[in-house]
Design a protein around this motif. Structure first.
Motif, PDB file in Angstrom:
ATOM      1  N   HIS A   1     -13.068 -14.448 -48.739  1.00  0.00           N
ATOM      2  CA  HIS A   1     -12.319 -14.150 -49.951  1.00  0.00           C
ATOM      3  C   HIS A   1     -12.213 -15.272 -50.969  1.00  0.00           C
ATOM      4  CE1 HIS A   1     -11.222 -10.334 -48.313  1.00  0.00           C
ATOM      5  NE2 HIS A   1     -10.817 -10.892 -47.205  1.00  0.00           N
ATOM      6  N   ASP A   2     -12.586 -16.492 -50.596  1.00  0.00           N
ATOM      7  CA  ASP A   2     -12.473 -17.550 -51.594  1.00  0.00           C
ATOM      8  C   ASP A   2     -13.404 -17.246 -52.760  1.00  0.00           C
ATOM      9  OD1 ASP A   2     -10.648 -18.784 -50.093  1.00  0.00           O
ATOM     10  OD2 ASP A   2     -11.886 -20.480 -49.467  1.00  0.00           O
ATOM     11  N   PRO A   3     -12.967 -17.546 -53.946  1.00  0.00           N
ATOM     12  CA  PRO A   3     -13.773 -17.198 -55.119  1.00  0.00           C
ATOM     13  C   PRO A   3     -15.106 -17.945 -55.109  1.00  0.00           C
ATOM     14  CG  PRO A   3     -11.931 -18.615 -55.723  1.00  0.00           C
ATOM     15  CD  PRO A   3     -11.710 -18.211 -54.317  1.00  0.00           C
ATOM     16  N   PRO A   4     -16.115 -17.396 -55.771  1.00  0.00           N
ATOM     17  CA  PRO A   4     -17.416 -18.066 -55.835  1.00  0.00           C
ATOM     18  C   PRO A   4     -17.238 -19.502 -56.299  1.00  0.00           C
ATOM     19  CG  PRO A   4     -17.545 -15.915 -56.889  1.00  0.00           C
ATOM     20  CD  PRO A   4     -16.110 -16.127 -56.539  1.00  0.00           C
ATOM     21  N   GLY A   5     -18.034 -20.390 -55.731  1.00  0.00           N
ATOM     22  CA  GLY A   5     -17.942 -21.790 -56.125  1.00  0.00           C
ATOM     23  C   GLY A   5     -17.016 -22.618 -55.266  1.00  0.00           C
ATOM     24  N   SER A   6     -16.311 -21.988 -54.309  1.00  0.00           N
ATOM     25  CA  SER A   6     -15.392 -22.754 -53.477  1.00  0.00           C
ATOM     26  C   SER A   6     -16.112 -23.639 -52.481  1.00  0.00           C
ATOM     27  CB  SER A   6     -14.457 -21.826 -52.706  1.00  0.00           C
ATOM     28  OG  SER A   6     -13.797 -20.944 -53.565  1.00  0.00           O
ATOM     29  N   TYR A   7     -17.346 -23.295 -52.174  1.00  0.00           N
ATOM     30  CA  TYR A   7     -18.045 -24.059 -51.141  1.00  0.00           C
ATOM     31  C   TYR A   7     -19.333 -24.672 -51.665  1.00  0.00           C
ATOM     32  CZ  TYR A   7     -14.867 -21.842 -47.875  1.00  0.00           C
ATOM     33  OH  TYR A   7     -13.755 -21.432 -47.227  1.00  0.00           O
ATOM     34  N   ASN A   8     -19.605 -25.843 -51.169  1.00  0.00           N
ATOM     35  CA  ASN A   8     -20.842 -26.539 -51.461  1.00  0.00           C
ATOM     36  C   ASN A   8     -21.888 -26.083 -50.444  1.00  0.00           C
ATOM     37  OD1 ASN A   8     -22.864 -28.525 -51.238  1.00  0.00           O
ATOM     38  ND2 ASN A   8     -21.494 -30.013 -52.223  1.00  0.00           N
ATOM     39  N   PRO A   9     -23.068 -25.637 -50.896  1.00  0.00           N
ATOM     40  CA  PRO A   9     -24.048 -25.101 -49.932  1.00  0.00           C
ATOM     41  C   PRO A   9     -24.406 -26.092 -48.837  1.00  0.00           C
ATOM     42  CG  PRO A   9     -24.945 -25.142 -52.186  1.00  0.00           C
ATOM     43  CD  PRO A   9     -23.508 -25.485 -52.282  1.00  0.00           C
ATOM     44  N   THR A  10     -24.501 -27.394 -49.141  1.00  0.00           N
ATOM     45  CA  THR A  10     -24.839 -28.360 -48.093  1.00  0.00           C
ATOM     46  C   THR A  10     -23.763 -28.372 -47.008  1.00  0.00           C
ATOM     47  OG1 THR A  10     -25.469 -29.660 -50.017  1.00  0.00           O
ATOM     48  CG2 THR A  10     -25.831 -30.650 -47.863  1.00  0.00           C
ATOM     49  N   THR A  11     -22.501 -28.384 -47.453  1.00  0.00           N
ATOM     50  CA  THR A  11     -21.409 -28.356 -46.493  1.00  0.00           C
ATOM     51  C   THR A  11     -21.535 -27.175 -45.567  1.00  0.00           C
ATOM     52  OG1 THR A  11     -20.058 -29.113 -48.326  1.00  0.00           O
ATOM     53  CG2 THR A  11     -18.911 -28.477 -46.306  1.00  0.00           C
ATOM     54  N   VAL A  12     -21.731 -26.007 -46.171  1.00  0.00           N
ATOM     55  CA  VAL A  12     -21.776 -24.786 -45.378  1.00  0.00           C
ATOM     56  C   VAL A  12     -22.962 -24.824 -44.430  1.00  0.00           C
ATOM     57  CG1 VAL A  12     -21.887 -22.289 -45.476  1.00  0.00           C
ATOM     58  CG2 VAL A  12     -20.637 -23.521 -47.227  1.00  0.00           C
TER      59      VAL A  12
END
Lengths: 760, 760
Positions: free
Chosen positions: B431-442
């Motif tokens: 549910h976090d809005p788009p942009g909440s996560y950095n792809p490298t982190t994930v």
């Protein structure tokens, strides 16, 4: 035993007296038809002890038709006949072969899914076009005549139009294919239960009926015509189950609900692999339907709003419902149960009336037309006398507004409810904002629609009970919602929500489904939050309704005297009834090597219309209470194929002639085996012998003489058997149990009852 | 037959060589325990033909543990023993009595529902409090040490804390109740399949384990302790099914999903009445949980947001998905299948390693602690090296934000993902809005979490695979979503949606459930519109995964050498294997009147640890290839009760002493019957005789000698049998088929395999 059974007024011996009385629900068929091979009436000659406990009363009067068991229904054979031919074929098929078979099963399920969806699309589009046309024609006329005061002309036009359409439909049903009558659900239920309902899985039925039996037919077609390997009852029944699931899935956009419907209403046992295939067919069906219809509605690729019959999406509100509404929901459930039971009772008496007095096709068509005219008249009168004008909203949600006597910019709410297709009315009742309906209008509508719907179900037209029940329930549910919000002035009493709950309650009260119906409603409304209340409501409706009378489908199945096996054996059947009471006796047995003449004579004997014959060792003298040792079982249809192919051993010469036959010969004859009368056997051939050994099932299921009804029932039901041999401790055949022997016993409030057997 | 079977390297005769090798998944138990009565090892002495096809290799090496079949598991007896005592009791119970029994069944289901929900509530509240506490302690420390540069101290604190908690849990599991290890699902699956897993349905297990086996225990308790009438395997298994459904229902707020879980994973056959009761328990469970938790969370009466583990409601968007996303979903499904298969393979090898080298409880505890420390370290390192700072939103959706090296008003996204409870992380990913996560982190998170989760499953702790799989899938699903929206710049690629699809794919790829999982996810996310894509994804994941390796639960069941019966008999079993190959032979039979001494000697004989004995007529001389005529079957447990109650006939005097026993005596002993060694029989008593007739089941299911494995399998599976007697055409007993005889045959890519039997 006889002191336990409550006897019905005459003994089973006398059933022939009623051979002329037919249940016209699945009306009379020509005698010479290929289906005329009757199933196992050996049951008629059994149970000497209870013979003539009561002398037969006047044979004209049938006091309780649901206490009869018809002999005209054959049983499906879910058990494989593992004879030598079969084993040989299996041996030839390697591991790869089995994979091919498995893949074909999935492929057929794919076809079933796609086919069902496409047919559903065609129907949907035709109905929509038709409704538009009807609306255009009528609205102009009505508006015109309203101004001129010539309202009666509108009525006549409307009534004639309706009656004409209904006439066409009911002629098709009454004269061409009576099985297509009704919703199709009872037929499918019976078929999945293991009863061969003649004509259900036929192309003709598909064409006549289209919607109701649609699912099973597309299942049956794929099997019967295309894939030779699957020509046996086992596979066919599985595909019919897949078809039923695909049908519900397409109709309501409810793939999971479809699977559950198929399982809850039909399957006797749960097999994960089968379920996955059914699920697959179901998913494919919804997907195809969505895909095609999204294209048709020019929203190509918008797949999120599935289903043919769409009740609109209930948007989630944060305060969907609160705990103090739960008792209200339960009360609504109880009302649904009572209302459903009332509906079922009235329909039951009506159906009894129809069975007795309206069995001619012509009368059936006339009744259907009468209903159409009365419906139009009542609708018209109610519209005429109502003054419920509602403003036409900006967004124009109402699809077919009728202005009538209302001011410009307003429409007649009652007229709109009556004039729309029922699923559109359901949608309006669910989603129209509070205040859209006048309680008096809705109340009057409920009352009249209840009676009309009740009268309509069971007519010789292809129409179901789902949508009318939902509409009826939505109406009184909305009424309750309106009243509640008037009383409490609370904003929690959203009339749309109560319309949904009411719809669930009414439908649950009528058909008594719980698990599958919950999921169907959840999927059809696109809403999960109302899942819990809907479940509670459906359970309450079922409990309350069951207290009064059975579900509508079960009533109709019983009225058709179908030998339907319940989920569980009747209570107390452990202790009171043993195999020897249940079984048919004496049994016609064959020896492994038999004279052709003897076989033909036995099969042709009108009093012996068995469908399965134990194959036994030579009889060791003995009395008539038992036969030789059990060696196998052979079906009438198998013997017929043997006779047709002249698989005889010439006199004096024992050869392997019988082995020339392959499984293909048997499959080619499936499912319409010719009657024995159509097979000519010369005098010389009669002197030959035939060897049944390679064709019989060498390991039939058998049960000892003193097993209880309970054990027999479980074995029969769990394995989907058609014949179960009863043996004594020496393994001598003493009797045979068939579906009818088990279906005869029924548990009622008076204790265990035994039904009568009737030829019709 | 022997040319068809692919033999595993030594014959079943030699299983004693491996008696010392135990599968430590369900580790060793003290020998003298009441459960030590082994099930039917008559299987060990059968099938002379395949003896020593290959000489035994070194007994130390177990090349394929999943090709062994343990003899330590007993079978449940789903078939009622309808002996004279039972029939007498049934006769006494009138129609009203049956209604009482039926109502008690519903009542028990109500109890099961409520109990399960309450226990779930307690667990939930404790876990929540605990997580808060842990967060408070750690956050302070970490924030403090971060500023001071003493990060390694934080690491030590964190690792120690985790290891300590894990140690407590794993000590409980490893030393007190090993059955409580893992998710509990394989155990329930086996139990519902008909395998008696020792200790599953015990109060102790409930206390030790609480969450995993919770459901079955509350079902079992109600039956075992409270309702005397239901003390038999049949009823118990039904209630366990209800408990399993209630557990899933409470955990995910998915009442329908719970029922389907219970059916898809367990039930062998579908009975509508049973299903309704299960459904009832399931609904009550969700309702109770919601009610209690809504009170706890001070939103008393807000019932619309159900479930212990709540993934948050997916709000409906009008453009939920479009047709061109379907291929993407299918690809994600395939990725899930591959990733799941990889997970399962690694876990399989790991489990093999554990079976061989980590079977001491102490080692198990140490391994669990090691995993805890490594997990903390890796998490810490990843947090340390990540610089993925995200702004703290106004609405503060992130529940446990860790600032670390981020600026004020920002939080470390990686840290938050690792630090939250997994279901909260899942919710954020959904549910976090788009942009909440950095792809490298994930991406980094996916990789490390995959390995850690894989290592964790199978440890001696009570933890499941559902949530870790969902989290893993949600992470890589979100990653795909992020990449898609980067590539296409399209607004359709909502990362939350792809997180959901990915979660479904990963879980489906690991556990291979379809129907039930679809509904569980639908209910847990409160969203129906994603139903169709989720179904497609789950099916694809299952197909792709099945291509490589089985589902995780099945792998673990096989590694535990449980005699699990599949849904269908192995392919080609029609033609290749007959009863006479399958059955155990010779069989120990009793006559109806037996000398007590003889009975005791037979039961005490270590080589005869059968659990069921055919009762036969006097043997008519004859060879050892068959015994007397079948008259009934009696269980070891029944004989033990007879011996305990001294139901003997004194020498020379035939009396009715045996009749003094009632069903209650048998029920009181259920389910823990004492071993024969604990029963003292005097020399004088040995000379008495005992009459087995009133206690034996007089109508056991039997099957002819030449029936195929296929037929036996279906009969066995459909009826939930424990023993099936094989008779020749004279009705003489020639052998006995038990669950292990059937489970031995397994279909693999090499053709039909036969498993070895092992004592452990």
């Amino acid at each position: 035993m006889s002191n336990v059974l409550k006897k019905i007024s005459w003994s089973s011996r006398d059933h022939n007296a009623h051979a002329g009385e037919r249940s016209p629900l699945l009306p009379a068929r020509p005698q010479g038809s290929p289906e005329a091979v009757e199933d196992d009436p050996e049951v008629t000659s059994q149970d000497d002890k209870i013979q003539n406990v009561h002398p037969p009363s006047s044979p004209k009067e049938i006091p309780h038709t649901e206490n009869l068991l018809s002999l005209k229904y054959e049983s499906l054979d879910y058990d494989n006949c593992e004879n030598q031919l079969f084993l040989e074929e299996e041996r030839k098929i390697g591991p790869r072969g089995f994979r091919v078979v498995e893949i074909s099963r999935w492929f057929i399920c794919l076809l079933i899914g796609i086919l069902t969806a496409l047919i559903a699309c065609i129907i949907d589009i035709i109905i929509e076009k038709f409704a538009d046309l009807k609306y255009l024609v009528l609205k102009d006329k009505i508006d015109a005549f309203t101004l001129n005061g010539g309202l009666s002309v509108s009525l006549v036009i409307w009534a004639t139009m309706n009656a004409g359409i209904v006439m066409l439909g009911s002629i098709l049903v009454a004269f061409v294919e009576p099985v297509a009558a009704g919703s199709g659900v009872p037929q499918i239920k019976c078929y999945l239960n293991g009863v061969k309902i003649p004509h259900v899985v036929r192309l003709k039925t598909l064409l006549v009926k289209v919607l109701g039996v649609i699912f099973s037919v597309s299942g049956g077609l794929a099997v019967g015509k295309i894939f030779e390997h699957f020509r046996r009852d086992t596979e066919k029944r599985d595909f019919v189950a897949a078809g039923a699931a695909a049908g519900v899935s397409a109709a309501f956009g409810a793939p999971v609900g479809g699977v559950l419907f198929s399982l809850e209403e039909g399957a006797s046992f749960w097999n994960q692999y089968l379920t996955w295939r059914i699920f697959f067919a179901s998913v494919i069906s919804t997907f195809t339907l969505n895909f095609v219809l999204s294209g048709y509605h020019s929203q190509f690729g918008q797949l999120a709003n599935p289903g043919l019959i769409n009740f609109g999406r209930f948007e989630d509100k944060n305060e969907a419902y609160t705990w103090f509404e739960i008792p209200l929901f339960l009360i609504i459930g109880a009302i649904g149960g009572i209302s459903g039971a009332l509906f079922n009772s009235i329909n039951y008496w009506l159906t009894m009336f129809r069975i007795r007095y309206i069995h001619r096709p012509l009368l059936q068509v006339l009744e259907a037309m009468l209903v159409a005219v009365v419906t139009a008249t009542i609708s018209f009168l109610m519209i005429y006398f109502s003054d419920d004008c509602q403003p036409l909203g900006e967004d124009n949600v109402v699809e077919y507004p009728l202005q009538l006597f209302c001011k410009d910019g307003e429409y007649n709410s009652m007229a709109t409810t009556f004039f729309n297709t029922p699923e559109k009315s359901v949608r309006s009742l669910f989603h129209d904002p509070p205040g859209s309906y006048n309680p008096t209008t809705v109340g009057l509508f409920c009352l009249s629609y209840f009676l009309l719907a009740c009268w309509t179900y069971g007519l010789s037209v292809s129409s179901g009970i789902f949508i009318p029940s939902l509409l009826l329930g939505a109406a009184w549910g909305r009424l309750i919602g309106i009243l509640l919000s008037n009383i409490s002035n609370a904003n929690w009493a959203d009339p749309g929500k109560y319309a949904l709950i009411g719809a669930a309650a009414q439908l649950g009260g009528v058909v008594r489904m719980t698990l599958s119906l919950t999921v169907i409603i959840m999927e059809a409304t696109g809403n999960v939050s109302y899942g819990l209340p809907i479940m509670l409501v459906l359970m309450t409706a079922k409990w309350v309704g069951d207290f009064f009378i059975e579900g509508l489908y079960d009533i109709h199945i019983k009225l058709q005297s179908v030998p339907f096996l319940d989920w569980e054996p009747p209570a107390t059947s452990h202790s009171h009834i043993a195999s020897s009471d249940v079984m048919s006796h004496p049994v016609v047995c064959f020896q492994r090597i038999e004279k052709v003449g003897h076989v033909v004579d036995l099969l042709s004997d009108a009093t012996c219309n068995h469908n399965g014959f134990p194959v036994v060792d030579e009889q060791d003298g003995g009395g008539s209470d038992h036969f030789g040792k059990l060696r196998g079982i052979i079906l009438r249809s198998q013997i017929i194929v043997l006779l047709k192919h002249k698989a005889f051993i010439e006199r004096g010469k024992y050869g392997m002639l019988g082995y020339r036959l392959t499984l293909k010969d048997f499959r080619d004859a499936y499912p319409r085996f010719p009657p024995i009368q159509s097979i000519h056997v010369s005098q010389e051939e009669r002197e030959c012998t035939m060897d049944l050994t390679p064709f019989m099932n060498p390991a039939p299921y058998s049960i000892p003489q003193d097993a209880s009804l309970n054990r027999i029932f479980r074995l029969f039901r769990a394995l989907g058997l058609r014949h179960l041999v009863v043996c004594n401790s020496e393994n001598h055949v003493v009797g045979l149990v068939t579906r009818k022997d088990l279906a005869r016993y029924r548990w009622s409030e008076h204790g265990l009852e035994e039904l009568l057997l009737a030829q019709a």
